[in-house]
Scaffold this active site. Structure first.
Site, short mmCIF file in Angstrom:
data_model
loop_
_atom_site.label_atom_id
_atom_site.label_comp_id
_atom_site.label_asym_id
_atom_site.label_seq_id
_atom_site.Cartn_x
_atom_site.Cartn_y
_atom_site.Cartn_z
N LYS A 21 26.99 13.76 59.71
CA LYS A 21 28.41 13.42 60.21
C LYS A 21 28.21 15.98 60.36
O LYS A 21 29.18 15.65 59.65
CB LYS A 21 30.04 13.22 60.01
CG LYS A 21 30.58 13.11 61.17
CD LYS A 21 30.71 13.74 62.55
CE LYS A 21 32.81 14.10 62.47
NZ LYS A 21 32.75 15.34 63.00
N GLY A 27 34.16 22.21 55.08
CA GLY A 27 35.86 21.51 55.43
C GLY A 27 36.82 22.08 55.13
O GLY A 27 36.83 22.39 54.35
N SER A 28 38.24 21.76 56.14
CA SER A 28 39.51 22.55 55.71
C SER A 28 39.92 22.12 54.52
O SER A 28 39.69 20.32 53.88
CB SER A 28 40.51 22.34 56.93
OG SER A 28 40.45 20.80 57.08
N THR A 29 41.01 22.30 53.58
CA THR A 29 41.66 22.05 52.49
C THR A 29 42.16 20.64 53.11
O THR A 29 41.93 19.59 52.28
CB THR A 29 42.21 23.28 51.89
OG1 THR A 29 41.41 23.98 51.57
CG2 THR A 29 43.20 22.65 50.38
N GLU A 30 42.76 20.99 54.30
CA GLU A 30 43.71 19.58 54.58
C GLU A 30 42.70 18.12 55.06
O GLU A 30 43.64 17.33 54.31
CB GLU A 30 44.07 19.59 56.26
CG GLU A 30 45.11 19.81 56.27
CD GLU A 30 45.92 19.61 57.74
OE1 GLU A 30 44.87 20.34 58.33
OE2 GLU A 30 46.72 19.48 58.83
N GLY A 77 39.99 17.52 53.26
CA GLY A 77 39.54 17.60 52.22
C GLY A 77 40.26 17.08 51.22
O GLY A 77 40.14 15.89 50.51
N GLU A 89 34.31 21.04 49.29
CA GLU A 89 33.85 22.63 49.50
C GLU A 89 34.53 23.24 51.00
O GLU A 89 34.55 22.29 52.10
CB GLU A 89 31.98 23.00 50.27
CG GLU A 89 31.23 22.60 48.96
CD GLU A 89 30.70 23.71 48.14
OE1 GLU A 89 31.70 24.59 47.84
OE2 GLU A 89 30.14 23.18 47.48
N CYS A 99 34.05 30.58 54.38
CA CYS A 99 34.89 29.75 53.79
C CYS A 99 35.25 31.31 52.53
O CYS A 99 36.21 31.45 51.83
CB CYS A 99 34.33 28.47 53.60
SG CYS A 99 33.14 28.36 52.82
N GLU A 139 44.29 30.75 55.04
CA GLU A 139 43.31 31.02 56.02
C GLU A 139 43.27 31.54 56.80
O GLU A 139 44.04 30.78 58.28
CB GLU A 139 42.67 30.39 55.39
CG GLU A 139 40.58 30.07 55.82
CD GLU A 139 39.60 29.10 54.95
OE1 GLU A 139 40.27 28.04 55.62
OE2 GLU A 139 39.14 28.98 54.99
P1 NAD Z 1 37.72 20.45 59.50
O1 NAD Z 1 38.16 19.99 57.85
O2 NAD Z 1 38.84 20.30 60.29
O3 NAD Z 1 36.76 19.26 59.98
C1 NAD Z 1 35.41 20.08 59.45
C2 NAD Z 1 34.52 18.88 59.10
O4 NAD Z 1 35.21 17.08 58.97
C3 NAD Z 1 34.47 17.73 60.97
O5 NAD Z 1 33.16 16.68 61.09
C4 NAD Z 1 35.50 16.83 61.25
O6 NAD Z 1 35.41 16.06 62.38
C5 NAD Z 1 35.45 16.25 59.99
N1 NAD Z 1 36.54 15.86 59.85
C6 NAD Z 1 37.72 15.68 61.10
N2 NAD Z 1 38.99 14.76 60.30
C7 NAD Z 1 38.36 14.02 59.58
C8 NAD Z 1 39.35 13.21 58.47
N3 NAD Z 1 40.52 12.42 58.59
N4 NAD Z 1 37.57 12.52 57.74
C9 NAD Z 1 37.18 13.28 57.80
N5 NAD Z 1 36.28 13.87 58.57
C10 NAD Z 1 37.20 14.36 59.25
O7 NAD Z 1 37.07 21.81 59.47
P2 NAD Z 1 36.63 23.28 60.39
O8 NAD Z 1 37.41 23.87 61.31
O9 NAD Z 1 35.14 22.46 60.42
O10 NAD Z 1 35.99 24.16 59.86
C11 NAD Z 1 36.54 25.01 59.04
C12 NAD Z 1 37.16 24.75 57.76
O11 NAD Z 1 35.48 24.93 57.27
C13 NAD Z 1 37.33 25.94 56.64
O12 NAD Z 1 38.89 25.96 55.83
C14 NAD Z 1 36.74 27.43 56.13
O13 NAD Z 1 36.76 27.40 55.03
C15 NAD Z 1 36.12 25.16 55.70
N6 NAD Z 1 34.22 25.81 54.96
C16 NAD Z 1 34.29 25.59 54.00
C17 NAD Z 1 33.02 25.88 53.57
C18 NAD Z 1 32.83 26.04 51.98
O14 NAD Z 1 31.68 25.84 51.16
N7 NAD Z 1 33.93 26.16 50.98
C19 NAD Z 1 32.37 26.17 53.97
C20 NAD Z 1 31.89 26.59 55.55
C21 NAD Z 1 33.31 25.99 55.90
#
Ligand code: NAD
Length: 502
Positions: free
Chosen positions: A201, A253-256, A258, A275, A309, A406
């Site tokens: 996704k 994605g975001s910690t929240e 995650g 991650e 990130c 962040e």
């Molecule tokens: P996000 O968490 O908002 O979204 C990431 C993905 O999750 C998107 O595809 C989104 O549609 C999906 N998503 C949203 N809510 C969801 C839920 N409840 N259940 C399942 N999936 C859901 O993050 P973002 O704004 O797209 O990305 C930025 C964040 O990603 C930053 O915090 C960054 O640090 C982190 N990031 C981490 C790494 C790493 O390797 N550690 C790499 C890249 C980005």
């Protein structure tokens, strides 16, 4: 509280300032070889499939706000169909020899490189990042991940000797918008190499390169259902992670989000790797090669507009060289070319979205309110699109929001330290633990620091360098599990123990 805003930076090289507010429309010849369809469907079981809801989401070019295309919004039933397609494909895919799976991955890698230009342009248009980066980093590294994992596909028994590595099953993978193609490659390549099938996704604001990757899968003859892509927003991601047919969830994605996912899979016996975000400490000691360190710091925070990130967003400079270093850094920041992402001379492109721009502005305003001093490179930015100039805060203290949260944008927070002990204490004083950087001339000091820093990756005299062979991942609220290298493959196999047959 005194507010310090130093917008018209006097050290910014005047000849590099933009003469006025520029208008930006990608020249037709640069986008000709990258045709974008008006609408994309879901890629399920090797077929382009309409979403049951009939709903689509628009994706735009963040540099111009021009609509690029529409992508399907997958709902529960679409996600279910994708997981079922992956389940159906799993027995035959796992039964193939490693050598056979490797052939598909090599083919995918080669086709990606053959179509590198098209992927680089598409990624730049959909994401806003400079073509210099998509051309030199995103696309070649994505191909490298397929090459690297192709190399292991028939050697898993050697990688995990005597442990009979077995694939897990169907993997649900959710990725963010900052490195759309690269994150897709990080997720899909090791999963397929180990004999799993996947449902990916992509992020709602940058789905186009993951969809084009499906064309590459078709071109490579990948059997239907082995890799499926469902587009949509958080609802689609949530539907995927709660699907009972998954053996593992891999999320970046975001910690929240995650944490939400961790709750959603708890108690289901589903493997999970996360991650998440970061707030990396980037340490500069007085004995470092300061001019090189300036380049490293610029790469650490302004690469990909700071949407990274592992960005070196907390600069810790030894007090004795603070003023000298900050002065050098300000001069260097004045030479960063913020401009049209498709221009090969552009160093920094557009902020990825309106929402991300609002978040950056909010945190920068908080930094000013809390009394830190803001230095911004002078550049006139276009009225259309999402833009933010390279920015640096000095006089930052550990309690400031800009030192703790962040920002995920081109904003550096500068702090100081006196001793290595204090540097470690400050570096570790964060809820994150993804990466760190150390600039010093002393090898023994690097080893001493690296052993004490709570960060998954520690770079020495460089920053933001990635390699498929090198594991990447975090501690604390930056997540768990690794991607890349042997450790990355470990997350995609079940180790049965006992001796391998033969
Ligand atoms: P996000 O968490 O908002 O979204 C990431 C993905 O999750 C998107 O595809 C989104 O549609 C999906 N998503 C949203 N809510 C969801 C839920 N409840 N259940 C399942 N999936 C859901 O993050 P973002 O704004 O797209 O990305 C930025 C964040 O990603 C930053 O915090 C960054 O640090 C982190 N990031 C981490 C790494 C790493 O390797 N550690 C790499 C890249 C980005």
């Amino acid at each position: 509280m005194a507010k310090h805003v130093d917008k018209a930076d006097p050290v910014a090289a005047p000849e590099l300032r933009f003469g006025g507010v520029w208008q930006y429309e990608p020249a037709p010849e640069t986008t000709d070889h990258c045709a974008i369809a008006a609408r994309y469907q879901l890629y399920i079981g090797g077929q382009w499939t309409k979403p049951r809801s009939g709903e689509y989401l628009a994706t735009i070019d963040p540099a111009t706000e021009r609509p690029l295309s529409e992508v399907a919004l997958a709902g529960d039933r679409d996600v279910d169909a994708a997981v079922k397609a992956a389940q159906k494909a799993f027995p035959a895919w796992r039964a193939r020899s490693g050598e056979d799976r490797a052939r598909y991955l090599f083919r995918i890698a080669r086709i990606l490189l053959e179509r590198a230009r098209e992927f680089a342009v598409l990624e730049t248009l959909d994401n806003g990042k400079p073509i210099k980066e998509t051309r030199d980093v995103d696309v070649p590294l994505a191909a490298q991940h397929f090459f690297y994992h192709a190399g292991w596909a028939d050697k898993l028994d050697l990688l995990f000797p005597g442990q009979r590595p077995q694939p897990l099953g169907v993997i649900g993978q959710v990725i963010p918008w900052n490195f759309p193609l690269l994150m897709a490659a990080w997720k899909i390549a090791p999963a397929l190499a180990a004999g799993n099938t996947v449902v990916l996704k992509p992020a709602e604001t940058s789905p186009l390169t993951a969809l084009r990757l499906c064309e590459v899968f078709e071109q490579a003859g990948l059997p239907p259902g082995v890799a499926n892509v469902v587009t949509g927003d958080g609802r689609t991601g949530a539907a995927l992670v709660r699907h009972p047919g998954l053996a593992k969830v891999a999320f970046t994605g975001s910690t929240e989000v995650g944490k939400e996912i961790q709750r959603a899979v708890a108690g289901r016996g589903v493997e999970l790797t996360l991650e998440l975000g970061g707030k990396a400490a980037h340490l500069v000691f007085e004995d470092a090669a300061l001019d090189q360190a300036v380049e490293g710091v610029v790469r650490g925070i302004f690469f990909n507009q700071g949407h990274v990130c592992c960005a070196g967003s907390r600069l810790l400079v030894q007090e004795s060289v603070h003023d000298l270093f900050v002065d050098k850094l300000r001069r260097r920041m004045g030479r960063i070319r913020v401009g049209p992402p498709l221009d090969k001379n552009t160093d920094m492109g557009a902020i990825h979205s309106q929402a991300q721009l609002a978040r950056i502005r909010e945190l920068v305003a908080a930094g000013v309110d809390e009394g830190a001093r803001l230095h911004q490179t002078a550049c006139d930015l276009p009225a259309k699109g999402f833009w933010f100039p390279p920015s640096m805060f000095t006089g930052v203290s550990m309690s400031h929001r800009i030192a703790r949260e962040e920002i995920f944008g081109p904003v550096l927070s500068v702090l100081t330290f006196r001793t290595p002990e204090e540097a470690v204490e400050k570096a570790n004083n964060t809820s994150y633990g993804l990466s760190a950087g150390i600039w010093t001339d002393k090898g023994a000091r690097v080893l001493w620091l690296a052993a004490r820093m709570q960060a998954g990756v520690v770079w020495n005299n460089t920053f933001n360098r990635f390699d498929a062979a090198s594991p990447f991942g975090g501690y604390k609220e930056s997540g768990f599990g690794r991607e890349g290298g042997r450790q990355g493959l470990r997350a995609y196999v079940r180790l049965a123990g006992g001796l391998s047959p033969g």
